[in-house]
Write a protein that holds these residues in place. Structure first.
Motif, PDB file in Angstrom:
ATOM      1  N   ARG A  86       7.524  -4.614  -5.638  1.00 55.89           N
ATOM      2  CA  ARG A  86       6.077  -4.372  -5.795  1.00 55.89           C
ATOM      3  C   ARG A  86       5.558  -4.995  -7.095  1.00 55.89           C
ATOM      4  O   ARG A  86       4.481  -5.593  -7.127  1.00 55.89           O
ATOM      5  CB  ARG A  86       5.778  -2.865  -5.791  1.00 55.89           C
ATOM      6  CG  ARG A  86       5.514  -2.271  -4.423  1.00 55.89           C
ATOM      7  CD  ARG A  86       5.181  -0.798  -4.531  1.00 55.89           C
ATOM      8  NE  ARG A  86       3.976  -0.583  -5.333  1.00 55.89           N
ATOM      9  CZ  ARG A  86       2.732  -0.550  -4.848  1.00 55.89           C
ATOM     10  NH1 ARG A  86       2.536  -0.720  -3.554  1.00 55.89           N
ATOM     11  NH2 ARG A  86       1.710  -0.335  -5.640  1.00 55.89           N
ATOM     12  N   LYS A  87       6.336  -4.860  -8.139  1.00 59.27           N
ATOM     13  CA  LYS A  87       5.931  -5.412  -9.434  1.00 59.27           C
ATOM     14  C   LYS A  87       5.800  -6.937  -9.360  1.00 59.27           C
ATOM     15  O   LYS A  87       4.823  -7.518  -9.857  1.00 59.27           O
ATOM     16  CB  LYS A  87       6.962  -5.020 -10.493  1.00 59.27           C
ATOM     17  CG  LYS A  87       6.597  -5.459 -11.899  1.00 59.27           C
ATOM     18  CD  LYS A  87       7.631  -4.961 -12.906  1.00 59.27           C
ATOM     19  CE  LYS A  87       7.274  -5.411 -14.328  1.00 59.27           C
ATOM     20  NZ  LYS A  87       8.278  -4.914 -15.312  1.00 59.27           N
ATOM     21  N   VAL A  88       6.793  -7.577  -8.719  1.00 56.68           N
ATOM     22  CA  VAL A  88       6.745  -9.032  -8.566  1.00 56.68           C
ATOM     23  C   VAL A  88       5.569  -9.457  -7.703  1.00 56.68           C
ATOM     24  O   VAL A  88       4.813 -10.381  -8.056  1.00 56.68           O
ATOM     25  CB  VAL A  88       8.065  -9.555  -7.947  1.00 56.68           C
ATOM     26  CG1 VAL A  88       7.945 -11.039  -7.607  1.00 56.68           C
ATOM     27  CG2 VAL A  88       9.233  -9.316  -8.881  1.00 56.68           C
ATOM     28  N   LEU A  89       5.389  -8.783  -6.576  1.00 54.58           N
ATOM     29  CA  LEU A  89       4.329  -9.154  -5.638  1.00 54.58           C
ATOM     30  C   LEU A  89       2.942  -8.926  -6.228  1.00 54.58           C
ATOM     31  O   LEU A  89       2.014  -9.713  -5.992  1.00 54.58           O
ATOM     32  CB  LEU A  89       4.489  -8.379  -4.325  1.00 54.58           C
ATOM     33  CG  LEU A  89       5.744  -8.721  -3.507  1.00 54.58           C
ATOM     34  CD1 LEU A  89       5.909  -7.742  -2.346  1.00 54.58           C
ATOM     35  CD2 LEU A  89       5.693 -10.150  -2.987  1.00 54.58           C
ATOM     36  N   VAL A 104      18.894  -7.499   0.981  1.00 49.42           N
ATOM     37  CA  VAL A 104      17.947  -7.645  -0.125  1.00 49.42           C
ATOM     38  C   VAL A 104      16.505  -7.751   0.360  1.00 49.42           C
ATOM     39  O   VAL A 104      15.557  -7.472  -0.384  1.00 49.42           O
ATOM     40  CB  VAL A 104      18.308  -8.882  -0.983  1.00 49.42           C
ATOM     41  CG1 VAL A 104      17.979 -10.185  -0.246  1.00 49.42           C
ATOM     42  CG2 VAL A 104      17.568  -8.852  -2.317  1.00 49.42           C
ATOM     43  N   SER A 105      16.324  -8.137   1.617  1.00 49.51           N
ATOM     44  CA  SER A 105      14.967  -8.346   2.127  1.00 49.51           C
ATOM     45  C   SER A 105      14.229  -7.046   2.445  1.00 49.51           C
ATOM     46  O   SER A 105      12.996  -7.019   2.459  1.00 49.51           O
ATOM     47  CB  SER A 105      15.010  -9.213   3.394  1.00 49.51           C
ATOM     48  OG  SER A 105      15.600  -8.504   4.485  1.00 49.51           O
ATOM     49  N   VAL A 106      14.967  -5.966   2.699  1.00 51.62           N
ATOM     50  CA  VAL A 106      14.331  -4.717   3.136  1.00 51.62           C
ATOM     51  C   VAL A 106      13.342  -4.173   2.106  1.00 51.62           C
ATOM     52  O   VAL A 106      12.184  -3.892   2.439  1.00 51.62           O
ATOM     53  CB  VAL A 106      15.394  -3.661   3.516  1.00 51.62           C
ATOM     54  CG1 VAL A 106      14.725  -2.320   3.822  1.00 51.62           C
ATOM     55  CG2 VAL A 106      16.203  -4.134   4.710  1.00 51.62           C
ATOM     56  N   ILE A 110       9.168  -3.888   2.657  1.00 48.36           N
ATOM     57  CA  ILE A 110       8.499  -2.593   2.516  1.00 48.36           C
ATOM     58  C   ILE A 110       7.431  -2.674   1.425  1.00 48.36           C
ATOM     59  O   ILE A 110       6.303  -2.187   1.594  1.00 48.36           O
ATOM     60  CB  ILE A 110       9.515  -1.479   2.205  1.00 48.36           C
ATOM     61  CG1 ILE A 110      10.452  -1.275   3.399  1.00 48.36           C
ATOM     62  CG2 ILE A 110       8.801  -0.169   1.870  1.00 48.36           C
ATOM     63  CD1 ILE A 110      11.595  -0.308   3.131  1.00 48.36           C
ATOM     64  N   ALA A 111       7.772  -3.305   0.312  1.00 47.28           N
ATOM     65  CA  ALA A 111       6.803  -3.455  -0.785  1.00 47.28           C
ATOM     66  C   ALA A 111       5.608  -4.283  -0.344  1.00 47.28           C
ATOM     67  O   ALA A 111       4.455  -3.978  -0.679  1.00 47.28           O
ATOM     68  CB  ALA A 111       7.480  -4.098  -1.992  1.00 47.28           C
ATOM     69  N   ALA A 112       5.868  -5.334   0.414  1.00 48.64           N
ATOM     70  CA  ALA A 112       4.776  -6.190   0.896  1.00 48.64           C
ATOM     71  C   ALA A 112       3.834  -5.401   1.804  1.00 48.64           C
ATOM     72  O   ALA A 112       2.599  -5.532   1.718  1.00 48.64           O
ATOM     73  CB  ALA A 112       5.346  -7.394   1.635  1.00 48.64           C
ATOM     74  N   LYS A 116      -0.236  -4.608   1.594  1.00 50.35           N
ATOM     75  CA  LYS A 116      -0.983  -5.252   2.683  1.00 50.35           C
ATOM     76  C   LYS A 116      -0.793  -6.773   2.707  1.00 50.35           C
ATOM     77  O   LYS A 116      -1.704  -7.519   3.038  1.00 50.35           O
ATOM     78  CB  LYS A 116      -2.466  -4.900   2.599  1.00 50.35           C
ATOM     79  CG  LYS A 116      -2.730  -3.410   2.752  1.00 50.35           C
ATOM     80  CD  LYS A 116      -4.214  -3.092   2.717  1.00 50.35           C
ATOM     81  CE  LYS A 116      -4.440  -1.589   2.893  1.00 50.35           C
ATOM     82  NZ  LYS A 116      -5.876  -1.217   2.848  1.00 50.35           N
ATOM     83  N   ILE A 117       0.420  -7.198   2.358  1.00 52.05           N
ATOM     84  CA  ILE A 117       0.775  -8.620   2.435  1.00 52.05           C
ATOM     85  C   ILE A 117       1.462  -8.861   3.777  1.00 52.05           C
ATOM     86  O   ILE A 117       2.494  -8.245   4.058  1.00 52.05           O
ATOM     87  CB  ILE A 117       1.721  -9.013   1.286  1.00 52.05           C
ATOM     88  CG1 ILE A 117       1.039  -8.798  -0.067  1.00 52.05           C
ATOM     89  CG2 ILE A 117       2.172 -10.469   1.428  1.00 52.05           C
ATOM     90  CD1 ILE A 117       1.991  -8.901  -1.251  1.00 52.05           C
ATOM     91  N   PRO A 118       0.925  -9.705   4.638  1.00 53.88           N
ATOM     92  CA  PRO A 118       1.528  -9.916   5.966  1.00 53.88           C
ATOM     93  C   PRO A 118       2.904 -10.560   5.872  1.00 53.88           C
ATOM     94  O   PRO A 118       3.122 -11.486   5.081  1.00 53.88           O
ATOM     95  CB  PRO A 118       0.536 -10.843   6.668  1.00 53.88           C
ATOM     96  CG  PRO A 118      -0.218 -11.507   5.558  1.00 53.88           C
ATOM     97  CD  PRO A 118      -0.288 -10.513   4.437  1.00 53.88           C
ATOM     98  N   THR A 119       3.840 -10.044   6.694  1.00 52.56           N
ATOM     99  CA  THR A 119       5.225 -10.502   6.667  1.00 52.56           C
ATOM    100  C   THR A 119       5.674 -10.986   8.032  1.00 52.56           C
ATOM    101  O   THR A 119       5.409 -10.341   9.051  1.00 52.56           O
ATOM    102  CB  THR A 119       6.162  -9.363   6.211  1.00 52.56           C
ATOM    103  OG1 THR A 119       5.832  -8.990   4.878  1.00 52.56           O
ATOM    104  CG2 THR A 119       7.623  -9.795   6.262  1.00 52.56           C
ATOM    105  N   ILE A 120       6.352 -12.117   8.034  1.00 54.52           N
ATOM    106  CA  ILE A 120       7.012 -12.628   9.233  1.00 54.52           C
ATOM    107  C   ILE A 120       8.516 -12.633   8.959  1.00 54.52           C
ATOM    108  O   ILE A 120       8.972 -13.116   7.919  1.00 54.52           O
ATOM    109  CB  ILE A 120       6.562 -14.055   9.586  1.00 54.52           C
ATOM    110  CG1 ILE A 120       5.042 -14.132   9.727  1.00 54.52           C
ATOM    111  CG2 ILE A 120       7.265 -14.525  10.866  1.00 54.52           C
ATOM    112  CD1 ILE A 120       4.469 -13.375  10.894  1.00 54.52           C
TER     113      ILE A 120
END
Length: 357
Positions: A86-89, A104-106, A110-112, A116-120
Motif C-alpha cells: 500500500r505504501k509503495v502504491l 509475493v503477488s498476493v 490485495i493492496a491494489a 481501487k487500482i485495477p488488477t489483471i
C-alpha cells in the motif's frame, strides 16, 4: 500514457511474462515499476535484466497447503506485505497492476484492490496456483495460457490468451548452435533439460544410457548448477552445460527432440518450434502437481509423451524416445494445429484495455 505496476515471483515462470511485457510498455511510452520480495528470484531477474526499472521490496510469506507452525508467522508477514505494498502504491500511484502470480503477488493485489487500482492476473499453468486463487477475489480479470484452464475459473473473469512466446525464439542461429556444441548436421540432436536446478535422477539415467543414446542422437545436456560430470567432457557427440541463457535459442534451432520438465513457458516454446517432447514433470513431492497437469494436457493433444518421475527408468526412457521417433510426423502435424493467440504487444494492449476500461 499510463503508469503500470508489475508483480510476481518465487519462480522463473512467475517473472518471465513480466520480463517481456515491461519493455513493451516502455516502448509504447508508458511508465513501469516492479514490486517483489527482498530476496526472491524475481529481484535477481528484474535487476539484472531490466536495471532501469525501479524495484520495490515488500515483506512476503509463503502460502502452504499443509499445516505448519510457520503458517502463523507468515500470516503476519503477509499482513505486513499488504501495508508495504500500500505504501509503495500510494507513492507511485499506478493506473493498473499486472500480476504474474507467486506468493509475493498476493499482498500486492490485495493492496491494489484497497486503493481501487485495477488488477489483471496471468496464470501460465493448466490449473491455477493457490496464490492466484486467492488474488483472483481482488482482481478484475485473469488471463490463461491453457484454454482448458478457463473451466476452473469464474466465467466472468477468465480470458484465454494462449502462450506469449518471445520472438527471438524464432530466430535461433543453427550455425551458432553447431559451433557451440561442435556437432554436425548429419545426426539428430537430443536436448535434455532438467530445469534451472537440474534433475539428479534424470542426469544419472542419461549418463547410464549415453552410449545407447549416442547411437541415435547427438546429445546436449543441460545438467543444472554444479551437476556437470567432467569425466564425460571428451565424449564425442555429447555436450554438457550447467545452464544456458542467451545461447538457448541457438541450441533449440538445432534440436530434433527434447527431454524436459513441464514448466508451461518451456513446453510452449518447444510447441512453437515444433519440437517433439518427452516430458518428465516435477513430482508431487517437489510441487503442487502443476507440471504433471501441464504434461498430461500436452500428451493428450499429441505434442509428445510424458513419464512420471517416480516411473522414470532406463528402459522406459528409451522406449518412449523410440515411440516419439516412430510417430514423429503425427506429433509435428498435431503441433501445427496450435496457433499462438497473442504476441507480447497484443497481450499488453489487451491488458491496458481491460484494466482501464
Amino acid at each position: 500514457m499510463a503508469k503500470i505496476a508489475f508483480t510476481g515471483g518465487g519462480t522463473v515462470g512467475h517473472v518471465s511474462v513480466n520480463l517481456s511485457l515491461i519493455p513493451t510498455a516502455i516502448e509504447q511510452g508508458h511508465q513501469a515499476f516492479y514490486i517483489g520480495s527482498k530476496q526472491g528470484i524475481e529481484r535477481e531477474m528484474i535487476e539484472s535484466q531490466l536495471p532501469e526499472i525501479t524495484y520495490h521490496t515488500i515483506s512476503s510469506g509463503k502460502l502452504r497447503r499443509y499445516l505448519s507452525f510457520e503458517n502463523i508467522k507468515d500470516v503476519f508477514k503477509v499482513l505486513k506485505g499488504i501495508l508495504d505494498a500500500r505504501k509503495v502504491l500510494k507513492k507511485e500511484r499506478p493506473d493498473a497492476l499486472f500480476s504474474k502470480g507467486g506468493f509475493v503477488s498476493v499482498p500486492v493485489v490485495i493492496a491494489a484492490k484497497s486503493l481501487k487500482i485495477p488488477t489483471i492476473i496471468h496464470e501460465s499453468d493448466l490449473t491455477p496456483g493457490l496464490a492466484n486463487k486467492i488474488a483472483l477475489k481482488f482482481a478484475k480479470k485473469i488471463y490463461t495460457t491453457f484454454e482448458d484452464t478457463v473451466k476452473y475459473l469464474p466465467k466472468d473473469k477468465a480470458d484465454f490468451v494462449g502462450a506469449t512466446v518471445r520472438q527471438d525464439l524464432l530466430h535461433g542461429d543453427k550455425g551458432r548452435g553447431y559451433q557451440l556444441t561442435e556437432f554436425t548436421d548429419q545426426k539428430p540432436v537430443l536436448l535434455v533439460m532438467g530445469g534451472s536446478l537440474g534433475s539428479k535422477k534424470l542426469n544419472e539415467i542419461i549418463r547410464q544410457n549415453l552410449d545407447l543414446l549416442l547411437e541415435k542422437y547427438q546429445v546436449i545436456h543441460l545438467t543444472g548448477k554444479g551437476l556437470l560430470d567432467t569425466s564425460l567432457n571428451n565424449v564425442k557427440g555429447y555436450k554438457q552445460f550447467e545452464f544456458v541463457k542467451d545461447d538457448l535459442t541457438d541450441l533449440l534451432a538445432i534440436t530434433h527432440t527434447v527431454i524436459s520438465r513441464a514448466g508451461s513457458n518451456a513446453i510452449y516454446e518447444f510447441l512453437t518450434l515444433n519440437i517433439p517432447m518427452l516430458l518428465i514433470p516435477l513430482g508431487l513431492d517437489q510441487s503442487r502437481g502443476d507440471q504433471i497437469d501441464n504434461a498430461k494436457n500436452f500428451e493428450s493433444k499429441g505434442y509428445g509423451r510424458m513419464i512420471a518421475e517416480d516411473q522414470l527408468t532406463e528402459h522406459r526412457l528409451i522406449d518412449e524416445l523410440k515411440d516419439i521417433e516412430a510417430h514423429r510426423s503425427t506429433i509435428i502435424e498435431a503441433m501445427h494445429g496450435y496457433k499462438e493467440s497473442y504476441t507480447k504487444e497484443d497481450l499488453f494492449n489487451k491488458f491496458i484495455t481491460d484494466a482501464l476500461d
